[in-house]
Scaffold this motif. Structure first.
Motif, PDB file in Angstrom:
ATOM      1  N   PHE A  50     -17.038-108.281 -74.957  1.00 42.49           N
ATOM      2  CA  PHE A  50     -17.475-106.860 -74.543  1.00 42.49           C
ATOM      3  C   PHE A  50     -17.660-105.949 -75.499  1.00 42.49           C
ATOM      4  N   ASN A  65     -21.315-106.175 -77.122  1.00 39.63           N
ATOM      5  CA  ASN A  65     -22.255-105.661 -76.538  1.00 39.63           C
ATOM      6  C   ASN A  65     -22.277-104.205 -76.457  1.00 39.63           C
ATOM      7  N   VAL A  66     -21.042-103.514 -76.556  1.00 35.24           N
ATOM      8  CA  VAL A  66     -21.061-102.061 -76.868  1.00 35.24           C
ATOM      9  C   VAL A  66     -21.811-101.708 -78.241  1.00 35.24           C
ATOM     10  N   LEU A  68     -25.325-101.983 -78.164  1.00 34.25           N
ATOM     11  CA  LEU A  68     -25.933-100.732 -77.279  1.00 34.25           C
ATOM     12  C   LEU A  68     -26.119 -99.562 -78.582  1.00 34.25           C
ATOM     13  N   ARG A  98     -25.921-105.840 -69.916  1.00 33.29           N
ATOM     14  CA  ARG A  98     -24.962-106.799 -70.281  1.00 33.29           C
ATOM     15  C   ARG A  98     -23.460-105.626 -70.223  1.00 33.29           C
ATOM     16  N   ILE A  99     -23.536-104.638 -70.630  1.00 30.92           N
ATOM     17  CA  ILE A  99     -22.092-104.045 -70.491  1.00 30.92           C
ATOM     18  C   ILE A  99     -21.623-103.935 -69.062  1.00 30.92           C
ATOM     19  N   GLY A 133     -20.066-106.806 -67.584  1.00 27.69           N
ATOM     20  CA  GLY A 133     -18.446-106.975 -68.138  1.00 27.69           C
ATOM     21  C   GLY A 133     -17.778-106.010 -67.521  1.00 27.69           C
ATOM     22  N   MET A 134     -18.267-104.767 -67.256  1.00 27.68           N
ATOM     23  CA  MET A 134     -17.347-103.834 -66.302  1.00 27.68           C
ATOM     24  C   MET A 134     -17.119-104.468 -64.957  1.00 27.68           C
ATOM     25  N   LEU A 179     -16.101 -95.686 -76.331  1.00 24.27           N
ATOM     26  CA  LEU A 179     -16.883 -96.069 -75.379  1.00 24.27           C
ATOM     27  C   LEU A 179     -17.447 -94.737 -74.701  1.00 24.27           C
ATOM     28  N   LEU A 188     -21.433 -95.536 -68.684  1.00 21.92           N
ATOM     29  CA  LEU A 188     -20.878 -96.959 -68.670  1.00 21.92           C
ATOM     30  C   LEU A 188     -20.078 -96.905 -67.630  1.00 21.92           C
TER      31      LEU A 188
END
Lengths: 232, 219
Positions: A109, A112-113, A116, A131-132, A135-136, A172, A183
């Motif tokens: 996770f 991926n962040v 971004l 992708r995020i 995951g969420m 985040l 997000l």
């Protein structure tokens, strides 16, 4: 078995989510400790001596014993101060769920962040956001399975997975601001939206996670630094 | 204690960690071999986040990620403990298990490179192995003391898998002259009956790794 201030030291830095994890855990157990702030860009003698293998923060020093790696430290705190509120659930299957998703946060996770925040161009940004979002969705489902309808992954109170994931909330939010994206989507992951608010305002958390604007400034500084380094 | 099933892959050291732990605890289980080129619906359902083996299913509830499975096994079947009792020693054990995980990609790099790139990675791997020998193993027979535990299982890919891989990739890093204690641990580990009786066939493994390496080098 609460340690005296002099008995417990935390080597860290305020903006580090990994350090924040340990601070939150210590707050939950109402344990006093001395916070030794590492200066950005340099590593103290004590840090190099206490964590010779990785040379990284956080390091918890209990008496004369150093404990390294944020999630390992959180488990240690949970086991040593067993009379305080439990951080890991008591059931082995629930513990496995918390550990699995905490590992997912750290391995997949947050990568991926980071992608971004360093993405170049709209296409790369959109791919990273996609992708995020996947995951969420998984984490929203995990919240249901772990929390069983309660506000936190730990149920009525914050637990291991809340700490593992929640420690990243500041970054985040900062990433959302910098990249101009959302997000935490009320429509798609309403549970996580409510969870994020509940976690951030929790007693043990609210004074730990840094202000988002400060993190935005720091992120801009890191990016500029990285760009000037790659230009040389 | 409820039905136990393990979804695994014959060549995977991660799969074997779980097999070893179950056998050390005397837990009966049903083994399901997964074809990684054609993963079962069950596997995809049990591990949607990673779609990987191993997955342990206990009382119809799936647990994924080998290290998470090891801790689950340790807590569910506490007889014959594989982690120390003292919190500080446990933190140490978890630290070395985590260290091995963090360094995995470097070993993989060694596998999928040749020539100068491989040599450079080889230097990094040599350093990692030295750290494991000096700081993690020390003068003990096993990691953490004189009995086999989770740290040994987590490094269980070094004996057998890494040895076969070294033959395939043309390196000689786990060497008795440069790493006498770690090399001795590796030989010792393979003699433990539960381990010795649960290792993939070396010829089959070698052929499999040769194929894998061939594919990686092509790309």
């Amino acid at each position: 078995m609460a340690g005296a201030s002099s008995d417990l030291k935390l080597l860290g830095a305020g903006p580090s989510p990994y350090v924040n994890r340990v601070q939150i855990a210590l707050n939950l157990k109402a344990v006093n400790y001395e916070f030794l702030e590492e200066k950005f860009g340099s590593k103290s003698e004590l840090l190099l001596k206490s964590n010779p293998v990785h040379k990284k923060i956080p390091v918890l020093i209990h008496g004369d014993k150093p404990i390294c790696e944020s999630l390992i430290i959180v488990q240690y705190i949970d086991e040593v101060w067993a009379s305080g509120p439990s951080i890991l659930p008591s059931d082995p299957y629930d513990r496995a769920l918390h550990r699995f998703w905490a590992a997912y946060i750290d391995d997949k996770f947050f990568t991926n962040v980071k992608e971004l925040s360093t993405a170049d161009g709209e296409e790369a940004k959109d791919a990273a956001v996609e992708r995020i979002a996947e995951g969420m969705t998984l984490l929203e489902d995990a919240l249901g399975k772990c929390g069983k309808g309660k506000p936190f992954f730990g149920g009525d109170n914050i637990g291991y997975l809340d700490i593992a994931f929640g420690s990243f909330l500041g970054w985040l939010r900062a990433t959302e601001k910098l990249a101009g994206v959302t997000l935490f989507n009320e429509g798609k992951t309403p549970g996580l939206v409510a969870w994020a608010d509940a976690f951030s305002s929790h007693e043990a958390v609210k004074d730990v996670i840094p202000e988002i604007d400060r993190l935005v400034e720091l992120a801009k500084m890191f990016k500029a630094r990285a760009q000037s380094q790659s230009a040389n | 204690m409820g039905e136990v099933k393990l979804h695994g892959f014959w060549a995977s050291p991660f799969s074997h960690r779980v097999i070893w732990a179950l056998k050390l605890k005397g837990v009966e289980y049903e083994y399901m071999e997964e074809d990684l080129s054609n993963k079962s619906q069950l596997l995809l359902q049990y591990n949607p986040a990673h779609k990987k083996i191993p997955v342990l299913v206990h009382r119809n509830k799936p647990v994924a990620e080998s290290l998470v499975i090891l801790e689950y096994i340790e807590e569910t079947w506490p007889e014959n403990p594989l982690l120390p009792l003292d919190a500080c020693d446990r933190a140490m054990a978890r630290f070395w298990i985590n260290f091995g995980e963090q360094k995995g990609p470097v070993f993989f790099n060694l596998f999928r490179t040749t020539g100068e790139a491989q040599e450079k990675t080889g230097e990094e791997v040599a350093q990692i192995l030295k750290t494991i020998e000096e700081k993690a193993l020390g003068d003990n027979n096993f990691f953490g003391g004189n009995t086999l535990g989770l740290v040994d299982l987590s490094f269980g890919w070094l004996p057998h898998w890494f040895e076969v891989t070294e033959q395939v990739q043309g390196t000689k890093l786990l060497d008795p002259t440069t790493l006498p204690r770690l090399h001795a641990w590796a030989q010792n580990f393979k003699q433990v009956p539960v381990i010795r009786d649960n290792l993939p066939d070396p010829q089959k493994l070698s052929a499999h790794l040769k194929r894998l390496r061939g594919n990686l080098l092509k790309n």
